[in-house]
Design an enzyme around this catalytic site. Structure first.
Site, PDB file in Angstrom:
ATOM      1  CE1 TYR A  10      31.082  31.712  13.632  1.00 58.16           C
ATOM      2  CE2 TYR A  10      30.889  30.192  11.811  1.00 58.16           C
ATOM      3  CZ  TYR A  10      30.473  30.640  13.046  1.00 58.16           C
ATOM      4  OH  TYR A  10      29.432  29.997  13.690  1.00 58.16           O
ATOM      5  CB  SER A  33      21.967  30.872  15.590  1.00 56.39           C
ATOM      6  OG  SER A  33      22.941  30.124  16.263  1.00 56.39           O
ATOM      7  CG  ASN A  34      23.277  30.678  19.887  1.00 60.85           C
ATOM      8  OD1 ASN A  34      23.545  29.556  20.309  1.00 60.85           O
ATOM      9  ND2 ASN A  34      24.038  31.289  18.987  1.00 60.85           N
ATOM     10  CD1 TRP A  49      25.260  26.613  17.996  1.00 57.96           C
ATOM     11  CD2 TRP A  49      27.112  26.491  19.236  1.00 57.96           C
ATOM     12  NE1 TRP A  49      25.134  27.479  19.056  1.00 57.96           N
ATOM     13  CE2 TRP A  49      26.253  27.422  19.837  1.00 57.96           C
ATOM     14  CE3 TRP A  49      28.351  26.256  19.831  1.00 57.96           C
ATOM     15  CZ2 TRP A  49      26.566  28.118  21.010  1.00 57.96           C
ATOM     16  CZ3 TRP A  49      28.682  26.955  20.992  1.00 57.96           C
ATOM     17  CH2 TRP A  49      27.803  27.856  21.573  1.00 57.96           C
ATOM     18  CB  SER A  50      30.307  23.371  20.226  1.00 58.17           C
ATOM     19  OG  SER A  50      31.015  24.507  19.786  1.00 58.17           O
ATOM     20  CG  LEU A  99      33.223  16.393  18.697  1.00 57.31           C
ATOM     21  CD1 LEU A  99      34.483  16.064  17.883  1.00 57.31           C
ATOM     22  CD2 LEU A  99      32.570  15.110  19.201  1.00 57.31           C
ATOM     23  NE  ARG A 122      33.925  22.658  27.755  1.00 59.43           N
ATOM     24  CZ  ARG A 122      32.951  22.088  28.475  1.00 59.43           C
ATOM     25  NH1 ARG A 122      33.215  21.407  29.554  1.00 59.43           N
ATOM     26  NH2 ARG A 122      31.693  22.231  28.103  1.00 59.43           N
ATOM     27  CG  LEU A 123      34.024  14.506  24.351  1.00 61.54           C
ATOM     28  CD1 LEU A 123      33.150  14.345  25.595  1.00 61.54           C
ATOM     29  CD2 LEU A 123      33.239  14.102  23.108  1.00 61.54           C
ATOM     30  CG  PHE A 124      38.692  14.869  22.577  1.00 63.69           C
ATOM     31  CD1 PHE A 124      38.464  13.506  22.461  1.00 63.69           C
ATOM     32  CD2 PHE A 124      37.949  15.746  21.798  1.00 63.69           C
ATOM     33  CE1 PHE A 124      37.509  13.026  21.575  1.00 63.69           C
ATOM     34  CE2 PHE A 124      36.992  15.266  20.909  1.00 63.69           C
ATOM     35  CZ  PHE A 124      36.775  13.912  20.793  1.00 63.69           C
TER      36      PHE A 124
HETATM   37  N1  LIG Z   1      25.686  29.421  16.004  1.00 64.16           N
HETATM   38  C1  LIG Z   1      26.638  29.605  16.891  1.00 64.16           C
HETATM   39  O1  LIG Z   1      26.543  30.453  17.807  1.00 64.16           O
HETATM   40  C2  LIG Z   1      27.884  28.766  16.803  1.00 64.16           C
HETATM   41  C3  LIG Z   1      28.826  28.798  17.844  1.00 64.16           C
HETATM   42  C4  LIG Z   1      29.962  27.989  17.731  1.00 64.16           C
HETATM   43  C5  LIG Z   1      30.123  27.181  16.592  1.00 64.16           C
HETATM   44  N2  LIG Z   1      29.202  27.207  15.588  1.00 64.16           N
HETATM   45  C6  LIG Z   1      29.348  26.345  14.386  1.00 64.16           C
HETATM   46  O2  LIG Z   1      29.565  25.014  14.820  1.00 64.16           O
HETATM   47  C7  LIG Z   1      30.749  24.517  14.208  1.00 64.16           C
HETATM   48  C8  LIG Z   1      31.368  23.493  15.104  1.00 64.16           C
HETATM   49  O3  LIG Z   1      31.766  24.080  16.353  1.00 64.16           O
HETATM   50  P1  LIG Z   1      33.121  23.618  17.016  1.00 64.16           P
HETATM   51  O4  LIG Z   1      34.253  23.953  16.116  1.00 64.16           O
HETATM   52  O5  LIG Z   1      33.157  24.119  18.397  1.00 64.16           O
HETATM   53  O6  LIG Z   1      32.876  22.017  16.950  1.00 64.16           O
HETATM   54  P2  LIG Z   1      33.494  20.775  17.736  1.00 64.16           P
HETATM   55  O7  LIG Z   1      33.485  19.649  16.748  1.00 64.16           O
HETATM   56  O8  LIG Z   1      32.764  20.597  19.015  1.00 64.16           O
HETATM   57  O9  LIG Z   1      34.996  21.197  18.098  1.00 64.16           O
HETATM   58  C9  LIG Z   1      35.976  21.245  17.110  1.00 64.16           C
HETATM   59  C10 LIG Z   1      37.309  21.334  17.811  1.00 64.16           C
HETATM   60  O10 LIG Z   1      37.521  20.102  18.475  1.00 64.16           O
HETATM   61  C11 LIG Z   1      38.781  19.571  18.059  1.00 64.16           C
HETATM   62  N3  LIG Z   1      38.661  18.103  18.002  1.00 64.16           N
HETATM   63  C12 LIG Z   1      37.839  17.371  17.237  1.00 64.16           C
HETATM   64  N4  LIG Z   1      38.043  16.059  17.451  1.00 64.16           N
HETATM   65  C13 LIG Z   1      39.009  15.978  18.356  1.00 64.16           C
HETATM   66  C14 LIG Z   1      39.677  14.890  18.983  1.00 64.16           C
HETATM   67  N5  LIG Z   1      39.356  13.617  18.690  1.00 64.16           N
HETATM   68  N6  LIG Z   1      40.624  15.165  19.886  1.00 64.16           N
HETATM   69  C15 LIG Z   1      40.950  16.438  20.188  1.00 64.16           C
HETATM   70  N7  LIG Z   1      40.366  17.517  19.616  1.00 64.16           N
HETATM   71  C16 LIG Z   1      39.400  17.286  18.712  1.00 64.16           C
HETATM   72  C17 LIG Z   1      39.002  20.144  16.680  1.00 64.16           C
HETATM   73  O11 LIG Z   1      40.395  20.149  16.381  1.00 64.16           O
HETATM   74  P3  LIG Z   1      40.937  19.492  14.992  1.00 64.16           P
HETATM   75  O12 LIG Z   1      40.679  20.506  13.942  1.00 64.16           O
HETATM   76  O13 LIG Z   1      42.381  19.292  15.255  1.00 64.16           O
HETATM   77  O14 LIG Z   1      40.194  18.206  14.790  1.00 64.16           O
HETATM   78  C18 LIG Z   1      38.443  21.530  16.835  1.00 64.16           C
HETATM   79  O15 LIG Z   1      39.391  22.411  17.423  1.00 64.16           O
HETATM   80  C19 LIG Z   1      31.590  25.760  13.939  1.00 64.16           C
HETATM   81  O16 LIG Z   1      32.526  25.569  12.889  1.00 64.16           O
HETATM   82  C20 LIG Z   1      30.535  26.750  13.522  1.00 64.16           C
HETATM   83  O17 LIG Z   1      30.209  26.548  12.164  1.00 64.16           O
HETATM   84  C21 LIG Z   1      28.074  27.969  15.690  1.00 64.16           C
END
Ligand SMILES: NC(=O)c1ccc[n+]([C@@H]2O[C@H](COP(=O)([O-])OP(=O)(O)OC[C@H]3O[C@@H](n4cnc5c(N)ncnc54)[C@H](OP(=O)(O)O)[C@@H]3O)[C@@H](O)[C@H]2O)c1
Length: 299
Positions: A56, A161-162, A210-211, A213, A217-219
């Site tokens: 990361y 994972s995955n 993971w992800s 939201l 992209r949901l927003f």
């Molecule tokens: N195992 C894997 O292969 C894998 C892959 C990807 C991720 N992960 C893990 O999963 C965690 C979460 O993934 P993710 O970061 O993609 O999660 P996510 O919660 O789906 O997306 C987070 C992003 O969404 C934005 N966001 C959240 N609420 C919002 C809103 N109301 N309006 C607009 N934007 C908003 C955040 O920005 P703000 O900071 O401004 O809120 C941030 O950039 C990662 O930190 C990692 O630990 C694991």
């Protein structure tokens, strides 16, 4: 309200149901003090489990987290740390990598976990995951690495994972795994339908999501995203909660006992994930999101 806690498998570990993801931490441009304030803010919400990976932030995020934790080392005993290994990136700080690839050799797993521990200023990881399945993975070699790290007291639990259900079965046949961390969200339904979550339910193992939201992209204003967001914000059984909170409630409603991993820098968003734990979405509301996501009624 505090995040509830959950045991991932009969072997453990005990995690917070809402997990805070540190993937994006290096992009936040924060000082160590700001990172410490975020960590403490999560802990105050009962979000005690933090998700990391060696790669990361171009191999920088764990170090940044560890730097903040070193300001108050006593916090370590109140949290659980997850890390991952197995992806090799091409970056200036890894000149030996000629191409982005997977490495699940014993040597790579052990060296990477030990480096994560140094970067995180911790003497153990609560959970180590193989980040992605490699076509070259040798399950016996992975199990050897897991045994060595476990016996040395460096890692308490192991997972993947995955992984597809068959890949999970393969590694789990050599070493008991406690989770499969997979992508699942109202915009990403594959793991709901390809047997991944069914297998977790069958084995009594809680998957991590993971992800949740869809990485934000949901927003965005795409047609499908708008349709799903509107469906999420009109769910009477959860009092028409805002779309982000509803997305977490939608994941938490799944019987596989998903642990959503937040990705936000904002404690307000993480707080909504925690509040979603007390919402009880009914079937019809759950399916109205599914219908918006797939674009068709159930057959
Ligand atoms: N195992 C894997 O292969 C894998 C892959 C990807 C991720 N992960 C893990 O999963 C965690 C979460 O993934 P993710 O970061 O993609 O999660 P996510 O919660 O789906 O997306 C987070 C992003 O969404 C934005 N966001 C959240 N609420 C919002 C809103 N109301 N309006 C607009 N934007 C908003 C955040 O920005 P703000 O900071 O401004 O809120 C941030 O950039 C990662 O930190 C990692 O630990 C694991």
């Amino acid at each position: 309200m505090l995040s509830p806690r959950i045991k991932l498998s009969k072997l453990g570990p005990q995690f917070s149901r809402i997990v805070a993801g540190a993937w994006r931490m290096a992009d936040w441009g924060w000082t160590p003090q700001q990172r410490l304030a975020w960590i403490k803010g999560c802990l105050e919400l009962g979000v005690t489990t933090f998700d990391h990976a060696d790669i990361y932030g171009g191999y920088q995020a764990e170090e940044q987290f560890g730097e903040a934790l070193a300001l108050e080392p006593g916090l370590r005993q109140h949290m659980q740390l997850v890390s991952k290994t197995g992806i090799a990136l091409v970056t200036p700080n890894r000149p030996e990598h000629r191409i982005q690839h997977y490495n699940t050799s014993r040597q790579h797993i052990v060296v990477s976990a030990e480096r994560s521990l140094r970067n995180l200023h911790s003497d153990h990881l609560d959970l180590l995951l193989i980040h992605r399945p490699s076509p070259l993975m040798d399950a016996d070699e992975i199990a050897e690495a897991f045994h060595a790290l476990h016996q040395a007291g460096k890692v308490r639990h192991f997972g993947v994972s995955n992984f597809t259900p068959r890949q999970f079965e393969l590694v789990n046949s050599r070493f008991p795994l406690v989770t499969n961390q997979v992508e699942v969200s109202p915009l990403f339904l594959d793991t709901l339908h390809d047997g991944t979550l069914d297998q977790m339910q069958q084995l009594g193992i809680a998957p991590m999501a993971w992800s949740p939201l869809s990485g934000g992209r949901l927003f965005s204003d795409g047609a499908r995203e708008t349709r799903v967001r509107e469906a999420l914000s009109q769910l009477p059984s959860i009092g028409n909660a805002p779309a982000d909170e509803a997305a977490y409630a939608w994941l938490l409603r799944h019987p596989a006992r998903l642990l959503p991993i937040t990705g936000s820098s904002r404690l307000d968003v993480i707080r909504k994930a925690v509040s979603a734990c007390s919402l009880q979405m009914d079937e019809q509301d759950w399916f109205s999101v599914w219908v918006a996501a797939t674009g068709h009624a159930v057959p």
